[in-house]
Design a protein around this motif. Structure first.
Motif, PDB file in Angstrom:
ATOM      1  N   ARG A 163     123.305  77.329 171.206  1.00  0.00           N
ATOM      2  CA  ARG A 163     124.761  77.216 171.134  1.00  0.00           C
ATOM      3  C   ARG A 163     125.070  75.832 170.581  1.00  0.00           C
ATOM      4  N   VAL A 164     125.904  75.795 169.558  1.00  0.00           N
ATOM      5  CA  VAL A 164     126.259  74.541 168.901  1.00  0.00           C
ATOM      6  C   VAL A 164     127.753  74.292 169.067  1.00  0.00           C
ATOM      7  N   ARG A 179     132.368  78.114 159.473  1.00  0.00           N
ATOM      8  CA  ARG A 179     132.752  79.399 158.891  1.00  0.00           C
ATOM      9  C   ARG A 179     131.706  79.922 157.923  1.00  0.00           C
ATOM     10  N   ASP A 180     130.775  79.070 157.533  1.00  0.00           N
ATOM     11  CA  ASP A 180     129.746  79.428 156.563  1.00  0.00           C
ATOM     12  C   ASP A 180     128.413  78.888 157.062  1.00  0.00           C
ATOM     13  N   LEU A 181     127.555  79.798 157.552  1.00  0.00           N
ATOM     14  CA  LEU A 181     126.281  79.375 158.134  1.00  0.00           C
ATOM     15  C   LEU A 181     125.373  78.722 157.104  1.00  0.00           C
ATOM     16  N   ASP A 182     125.370  79.222 155.870  1.00  0.00           N
ATOM     17  CA  ASP A 182     124.525  78.615 154.830  1.00  0.00           C
ATOM     18  C   ASP A 182     124.919  77.163 154.591  1.00  0.00           C
ATOM     19  N   ALA A 183     126.223  76.893 154.512  1.00  0.00           N
ATOM     20  CA  ALA A 183     126.693  75.516 154.289  1.00  0.00           C
ATOM     21  C   ALA A 183     126.336  74.629 155.473  1.00  0.00           C
ATOM     22  N   PHE A 184     126.522  75.137 156.707  1.00  0.00           N
ATOM     23  CA  PHE A 184     126.180  74.360 157.897  1.00  0.00           C
ATOM     24  C   PHE A 184     124.678  74.077 157.941  1.00  0.00           C
ATOM     25  N   TRP A 200     124.840  85.513 163.601  1.00  0.00           N
ATOM     26  CA  TRP A 200     125.363  84.325 164.250  1.00  0.00           C
ATOM     27  C   TRP A 200     126.807  84.594 164.616  1.00  0.00           C
ATOM     28  N   GLY A 201     127.365  83.779 165.454  1.00  0.00           N
ATOM     29  CA  GLY A 201     128.761  83.943 165.844  1.00  0.00           C
ATOM     30  C   GLY A 201     129.044  83.139 167.082  1.00  0.00           C
ATOM     31  N   SER A 240     132.593  78.721 174.071  1.00  0.00           N
ATOM     32  CA  SER A 240     131.166  78.607 174.375  1.00  0.00           C
ATOM     33  C   SER A 240     130.348  78.092 173.198  1.00  0.00           C
ATOM     34  N   GLY A 241     130.960  77.808 172.095  1.00  0.00           N
ATOM     35  CA  GLY A 241     130.229  77.314 170.935  1.00  0.00           C
ATOM     36  C   GLY A 241     129.787  78.443 170.032  1.00  0.00           C
ATOM     37  N   THR A 242     129.101  78.080 168.982  1.00  0.00           N
ATOM     38  CA  THR A 242     128.604  79.033 167.999  1.00  0.00           C
ATOM     39  C   THR A 242     127.118  79.213 168.232  1.00  0.00           C
ATOM     40  N   TYR A 243     126.669  80.466 168.308  1.00  0.00           N
ATOM     41  CA  TYR A 243     125.240  80.676 168.496  1.00  0.00           C
ATOM     42  C   TYR A 243     124.568  80.948 167.163  1.00  0.00           C
TER      43      TYR A 243
END
Length: 145
Positions: free
Chosen positions: A93-94, A103-108, A126-127, A132-135
């Motif tokens: 969890r981030v 909003r963009d996992l590749d960019a993150f 992911w989501g 609770s953060g982003t998993y």
């Protein structure tokens, strides 16, 4: 979607890499997009090269990605649903304390590789929620606390 590059000498190639964008920006080729349909396909000229670059992650786009181009203030913890905490990849969890919203996992993943050396899986789901953060899945050995 298929992207077609037509060079000055008439050579036709396809792709969407950084080199294609740079050649088009420098006027050495023209870019086209083919929108496939059930009975016919449509060909479009790509005339907004910066929008093309932002859409393909070749140019940073904070509005689309939700991520500013800065060093992120990151907190992470093991996700409570993780069943193999000693596996190569684990679910974490981030939370971003810098005000960004992923909003963009590749960019993150790209930013965190450069900033922290993290190896985040971009091919898995992911989501999350704001509370609770982003998993996401990350290589266990690349994480630092």
């Amino acid at each position: 979607m298929c992207y077609i590059e037509v060079a000055e000498d008439g050579t036709v190639t396809h792709g969407k890499d950084a080199g294609t964008y740079e050649r088009a920006r420098d006027g050495k080729c023209r870019l086209f997009a083919v929108w496939p349909g059930e009975w016919a396909s449509h060909l479009f000229v790509i005339d907004d090269l910066d929008e093309y670059a932002r859409a393909h992650g070749l140019m940073h786009d904070p509005e689309r990605t939700g991520l500013a181009d800065h060093e992120h203030a990151v907190q992470w913890e093991l996700d409570p649903s993780e069943k193999k905490p000693m596996g190569s990849y684990i679910t974490i969890r981030v939370k971003l304390d810098c005000g960004c919203n992923i909003r963009d996992l590749d960019a993150f993943a790209k930013q965190m590789r450069a900033q922290q050396g993290w190896d985040i899986a971009t091919s898995s789901g992911w989501g999350g929620s704001s509370g609770s953060g982003t998993y996401m899945r990350a290589r266990r050995k690349s994480l630092t606390s």
